[in-house]
Write a protein that holds these residues in place. Structure first.
Motif, PDB file in Angstrom:
ATOM      1  N   LEU A 509       0.725  -1.302  -0.048  1.00 35.96           N
ATOM      2  CA  LEU A 509      -0.096  -0.107   0.021  1.00 35.96           C
ATOM      3  C   LEU A 509       0.787   1.145   0.034  1.00 35.96           C
ATOM      4  O   LEU A 509       0.582   2.141  -0.855  1.00 35.96           O
ATOM      5  CB  LEU A 509      -0.901  -0.059   1.268  1.00 35.96           C
ATOM      6  CG  LEU A 509      -1.663   1.337   1.447  1.00 35.96           C
ATOM      7  CD1 LEU A 509      -2.763   1.555   0.427  1.00 35.96           C
ATOM      8  CD2 LEU A 509      -2.470   1.317   2.642  1.00 35.96           C
ATOM      9  N   ASP A 510       1.719   1.291   0.855  1.00 32.59           N
ATOM     10  CA  ASP A 510       2.488   2.535   1.145  1.00 32.59           C
ATOM     11  C   ASP A 510       3.653   2.567   0.258  1.00 32.59           C
ATOM     12  O   ASP A 510       4.008   3.976  -0.164  1.00 32.59           O
ATOM     13  CB  ASP A 510       3.062   2.664   2.430  1.00 32.59           C
ATOM     14  CG  ASP A 510       1.939   3.192   3.603  1.00 32.59           C
ATOM     15  OD1 ASP A 510       0.789   3.468   3.203  1.00 32.59           O
ATOM     16  OD2 ASP A 510       2.423   3.787   4.586  1.00 32.59           O
ATOM     17  N   SER A 511       4.047   1.687  -0.479  1.00 33.72           N
ATOM     18  CA  SER A 511       5.351   1.955  -1.503  1.00 33.72           C
ATOM     19  C   SER A 511       4.381   1.672  -3.059  1.00 33.72           C
ATOM     20  O   SER A 511       5.171   1.980  -3.941  1.00 33.72           O
ATOM     21  CB  SER A 511       6.186   0.762  -1.608  1.00 33.72           C
ATOM     22  OG  SER A 511       5.558  -0.597  -1.803  1.00 33.72           O
ATOM     23  N   ASP A 512       3.236   1.945  -3.077  1.00 32.94           N
ATOM     24  CA  ASP A 512       2.379   1.688  -4.268  1.00 32.94           C
ATOM     25  C   ASP A 512       2.933   0.479  -5.035  1.00 32.94           C
ATOM     26  O   ASP A 512       3.150   0.806  -6.320  1.00 32.94           O
ATOM     27  CB  ASP A 512       2.527   2.988  -4.964  1.00 32.94           C
ATOM     28  CG  ASP A 512       1.619   3.336  -6.019  1.00 32.94           C
ATOM     29  OD1 ASP A 512       0.624   2.545  -6.282  1.00 32.94           O
ATOM     30  OD2 ASP A 512       1.892   4.157  -7.137  1.00 32.94           O
ATOM     31  N   PHE A 513       3.128  -0.698  -4.501  1.00 31.86           N
ATOM     32  CA  PHE A 513       3.758  -1.833  -5.298  1.00 31.86           C
ATOM     33  C   PHE A 513       4.923  -1.439  -5.571  1.00 31.86           C
ATOM     34  O   PHE A 513       5.248  -1.827  -6.843  1.00 31.86           O
ATOM     35  CB  PHE A 513       2.536  -2.130  -6.296  1.00 31.86           C
ATOM     36  CG  PHE A 513       1.291  -2.649  -5.484  1.00 31.86           C
ATOM     37  CD1 PHE A 513       1.112  -4.281  -5.243  1.00 31.86           C
ATOM     38  CD2 PHE A 513       0.227  -1.997  -5.632  1.00 31.86           C
ATOM     39  CE1 PHE A 513      -0.108  -4.599  -4.824  1.00 31.86           C
ATOM     40  CE2 PHE A 513      -1.019  -2.514  -5.152  1.00 31.86           C
ATOM     41  CZ  PHE A 513      -1.059  -3.782  -4.594  1.00 31.86           C
ATOM     42  N   TYR A 514       5.673  -0.994  -4.943  1.00 33.45           N
ATOM     43  CA  TYR A 514       7.187  -0.662  -5.147  1.00 33.45           C
ATOM     44  C   TYR A 514       7.518   0.515  -6.140  1.00 33.45           C
ATOM     45  O   TYR A 514       8.429   0.654  -6.802  1.00 33.45           O
ATOM     46  CB  TYR A 514       7.907  -2.084  -5.574  1.00 33.45           C
ATOM     47  CG  TYR A 514       7.669  -3.165  -4.403  1.00 33.45           C
ATOM     48  CD1 TYR A 514       8.218  -2.979  -3.290  1.00 33.45           C
ATOM     49  CD2 TYR A 514       6.986  -4.348  -5.015  1.00 33.45           C
ATOM     50  CE1 TYR A 514       7.855  -4.093  -2.404  1.00 33.45           C
ATOM     51  CE2 TYR A 514       6.692  -5.269  -4.088  1.00 33.45           C
ATOM     52  CZ  TYR A 514       7.086  -5.231  -2.916  1.00 33.45           C
ATOM     53  OH  TYR A 514       7.199  -6.090  -2.106  1.00 33.45           O
ATOM     54  N   LYS A 515       6.294   1.258  -6.611  1.00 34.54           N
ATOM     55  CA  LYS A 515       6.530   2.134  -7.333  1.00 34.54           C
ATOM     56  C   LYS A 515       6.955   3.454  -6.878  1.00 34.54           C
ATOM     57  O   LYS A 515       7.214   4.668  -7.663  1.00 34.54           O
ATOM     58  CB  LYS A 515       5.158   2.354  -8.463  1.00 34.54           C
ATOM     59  CG  LYS A 515       5.238   1.232  -9.154  1.00 34.54           C
ATOM     60  CD  LYS A 515       3.921   1.385 -10.347  1.00 34.54           C
ATOM     61  CE  LYS A 515       2.741   1.285  -9.302  1.00 34.54           C
ATOM     62  NZ  LYS A 515       1.394   1.417 -10.332  1.00 34.54           N
ATOM     63  N   SER A 516       6.750   3.844  -5.659  1.00 30.73           N
ATOM     64  CA  SER A 516       6.905   5.071  -5.039  1.00 30.73           C
ATOM     65  C   SER A 516       8.397   5.475  -5.063  1.00 30.73           C
ATOM     66  O   SER A 516       9.138   4.415  -4.713  1.00 30.73           O
ATOM     67  CB  SER A 516       6.512   5.055  -3.400  1.00 30.73           C
ATOM     68  OG  SER A 516       6.805   6.008  -2.701  1.00 30.73           O
ATOM     69  N   ASN A 517       8.710   6.551  -5.028  1.00 37.21           N
ATOM     70  CA  ASN A 517       9.994   7.027  -4.796  1.00 37.21           C
ATOM     71  C   ASN A 517      10.675   6.623  -3.297  1.00 37.21           C
ATOM     72  O   ASN A 517      12.101   6.935  -3.218  1.00 37.21           O
ATOM     73  CB  ASN A 517      10.075   8.499  -5.050  1.00 37.21           C
ATOM     74  CG  ASN A 517      10.338   9.024  -6.460  1.00 37.21           C
ATOM     75  OD1 ASN A 517       9.702   8.181  -7.317  1.00 37.21           O
ATOM     76  ND2 ASN A 517      10.596  10.108  -6.838  1.00 37.21           N
ATOM     77  N   ASN A 518       9.836   6.461  -2.446  1.00 36.12           N
ATOM     78  CA  ASN A 518      10.400   5.995  -1.202  1.00 36.12           C
ATOM     79  C   ASN A 518      10.961   4.521  -1.020  1.00 36.12           C
ATOM     80  O   ASN A 518      11.317   4.113  -0.209  1.00 36.12           O
ATOM     81  CB  ASN A 518       9.439   6.171  -0.070  1.00 36.12           C
ATOM     82  CG  ASN A 518       9.277   7.552   0.475  1.00 36.12           C
ATOM     83  OD1 ASN A 518       8.401   8.258  -0.373  1.00 36.12           O
ATOM     84  ND2 ASN A 518       9.957   8.158   1.295  1.00 36.12           N
TER      85      ASN A 518
END
Length: 676
Positions: A509-518
């Motif tokens: 959820l929080d990594s947007d399925f590993y697409k987030s810059n974080n």
């Protein structure tokens, strides 16, 4: 008085004109001898006529003087009635100026102070002379004052409406002393070089980047009159005056940008974190405030300045780059062992996340629960299902049976009865007091732990025994997973497959399925650890899938997308419809898939008293900075704000104003983002 004087002026003008015309006519007839006028006019009659004219003029001037004097005496009497008689020397000594005006605000009289200072304002309109005094007159309060400047001198003005009296107090000396004192007031700060230990590695004397950064710091200190002293390899104390501090503010603390630019191209870029404290006379207290400000700057990811103004809200400058992923296993092990020690010595543990509980918050709570189970310490998750997001509520009810839920979860009200003298409260995925699931619990226990991945804001839970905030982490679950794996306790902490699956869903959820810059290497490592514990990828993904109604909500939220600025869009939901928190967040994320969109904001009502704003960015714009200006916060690329009892139109207006004002500050160099 002005009208009467004007009338006298007109009469005098007419009289003078008549006399001049009469004299001219007599002179013309005399010299041309028209009609034998010169022969008829005897010299004695001419003398008698001149004497009479002069006498009449003298009498007229005497009468005018008496009339004007009577008006002046009336004005003096009026002033005397207000302030008392025989105080000329008193108000001269106190440098008090007095002005009396009529009903039309025309100045009738001033005392000697104005005449001595060559301020001739008789018969002028006082509000035209000093427009700022209009506010003072409209206030109608005798306690109100206004400050103005006349001929480079400062005056404080008070108005007595019943008497039409304006009192001007010359406080130039006081203002000069106040200005000087304010300019020379001490400002204390602490400067820290981020990532210093990782870059140096025992070779400080041979590191060109370190030398370059230090030169920039010392040059900046010299240019702005800052006393700089090193008390640690990477830390410096700062001392300057408020005048120098104001110059630094006007310069927007360019030293942090200069240092960032100097380390461009390095594998581990160097940045600065600075905490400053001002507006308090005690330097010891200022040092405490500066230390706290530096702590906030570092917990927010560094590369920024945090200013603690005593008695006011904190000010934030910079923060244009993502937090660097600088965790190491040794530090994590130390933190994990400290947390385990606190849990082991507690009588029981209460674990809670934030309101509108999401999968990351739930997964974090379950991770702490697994640690408590390993330590054989009774523990419960404090969860109100009504304050839980739909997907999370569905996951709770589908992954646990009724008996398991009764042992696992307690309501916020029931949790208050479980608090004992040695109870440990663990707060995850949030650090703002009013956003936790059960704020009342924070007041009932003096042993509180906070573990979060959001950039630290000004509002923070106080009296902590342990806190770990890492903005470089993609999720709170990622942090908890590392604490579980790298703790030195033996045998190792075990996590059930059910817990691991929910925790993996939280990372999704929080990594947007590993697409987030974080998303970083640690994110994938944490996911691998959870897989080792038996996490089910398919089920973790399924827990986050939208049903038809949720998909419909998201589509509805995107039906009204507007362009706010180049590359910035926002959408306003139907003000009469309540939306799920996740749907608003997902709509903001979906906006980023549109070509040319670098930042998106979605506003929707989630209850009768709450309006949610969700913000997302591709890394070119710091949406956290914008949300912080509106009372929210979050990550560089993922942030939010909640508004209570507001109209959606008000929130929309606030968003537009905030973006217009702070967009340039929120813009980030794309190269810096890609380095993270």
């Amino acid at each position: 008085m002005k009208k009467k004087l004007n009338t006298l002026s007109i009469v005098t003008y007419v009289l003078v004109v008549v006399l001049l015309l009469g004299a001219a006519a007599i002179a013309g007839c005399y010299f041309t001898n028209a009609g034998g006028f010169a022969d008829l006019l005897e010299e004695k009659y001419l003398i008698i006529t001149l004497v009479c004219v002069i006498g009449v003029c003298a009498i007229y001037c005497w009468v005018i003087g008496i009339i004007y004097s009577s008006y002046r005496n009336k004005s003096d009497l009026k002033a005397a009635e207000v302030i008392g008689e025989d105080i000329q020397e008193a108000y001269n000594f106190a440098m008090l100026g007095l002005v009396i005006t009529d009903e039309n605000d025309v100045i009738l009289w001033t005392n000697d102070l104005f005449r001595e200072r060559h301020i001739d304002i008789i018969e002028e309109n006082i509000l035209e002379w000093q427009p700022r005094l209009a506010e003072l007159k409209d206030n109608n309060s005798i306690d109100s004052t206004s400050k103005i400047m006349i001929n480079n001198r400062n005056y404080e003005v008070k108005y007595l409406p019943e008497a039409g009296l304006w009192i001007f107090k010359d406080n130039t000396d006081y203002e000069q002393i106040y200005t000087y004192s304010r300019q020379q007031a001490p400002v204390i700060g602490i400067l820290s070089i981020d990532n210093f230990d990782e870059v140096v590695k025992g070779e400080e004397d041979y590191n060109d980047t370190i030398s370059k950064v230090k030169n920039i710091i010392f040059d900046y200190a010299k240019n702005f009159g800052i006393l700089l002293r090193r008390f640690k390899d990477s830390n410096y104390s700062m001392l300057c005056t408020n005048e120098s501090f104001q110059k630094m503010k006007e310069d927007h603390f360019s030293v942090i940008d200069k240092v960032r630019e100097a380390s461009e191209g390095e594998h581990i870029p160097l940045t600065l974190s600075i905490g400053l404290a001002t507006s308090f006379p005690d330097v010891v207290k200022l040092n405490e405030l500066a230390t706290a400000a530096l702590s906030i700057a570092m917990s927010r990811g560094g590369d920024q300045v945090v200013v603690s103004v005593y008695g006011s809200e904190m000010e934030f400058y910079g923060g244009k780059t993502e937090a660097q992923e600088k965790r190491n296993r040794v530090r994590i092990r130390v933190l994990a062992d400290s947390l385990i020690n606190l849990i082991s010595n507690a009588s029981n543990v209460l674990i809670m996340g934030h309101t509108q509980l999401d999968m990351d918050s739930l997964g974090s709570c379950l991770g702490i629960k697994a640690i408590c189970d390993r330590c054989d310490v009774p523990s419960n998750l404090v969860i109100d299902l009504k304050a839980t997001e739909g997907k999370t509520r569905s996951a709770i009810t589908s992954c646990f049976n009724k008996q398991e839920l009764e042992k696992l979860i307690v309501s916020s009200k029931a949790a208050e009865g479980l608090v004992e003298s040695n109870t440990l409260i663990v707060v995850v995925d949030v650090h703002t007091p009013n956003m936790v699931m059960a704020p009342n619990l924070l007041e009932k226990s003096g042993r509180i732990v906070v573990i979060d991945h959001h950039r630290r804001g000004e509002e923070y839970i106080e009296s902590l025994v342990f806190d770990y905030i890492d903005p470089s982490a993609s999720s709170a679950t990622e942090i908890i997973t590392e604490l579980i794996r790298y703790a030195s306790i033996s045998p190792r902490i075990d996590v059930s497959p059910t817990y691991a699956t929910i925790m993996l869903s939280g990372i999704f959820l929080d990594s947007d399925f590993y697409k987030s810059n974080n998303t970083g290497i640690r994110t994938f490592e944490s996911s691998t650890i959870l897989k080792e514990f038996g996490a089910n990828n398919a089920l973790a993904d399924d827990l986050l899938k939208d049903d038809y109604e949720e998909y419909k909500e998201t589509t509805s939220l995107l039906s009204n997308v507007k362009t706010l600025n180049l590359g910035v869009v926002y959408s306003i939901a139907d003000k009469n419809t309540y939306y799920d928190n996740v749907a608003i967040s997902k709509a903001a994320t979906t906006c980023l898939s549109m070509k040319g969109v670098h930042a998106s904001f979605v506003i929707g009502r989630i209850s009768s008293k709450e309006i949610k704003l969700s913000a997302r960015s591709d890394g070119l714009i710091n949406v956290s900075l914008i949300c912080e200006k509106m009372g929210g916060g979050g990550h560089f690329t993922m942030a939010a704000a909640t508004f209570y009892k507001s109209d959606i139109e008000e929130v929309e207006k606030l968003l537009i104003e905030t973006v217009d004002k702070y967009l340039n500050d929120a813009m980030s160099d794309a190269q810096n983002v890609h380095k993270v």
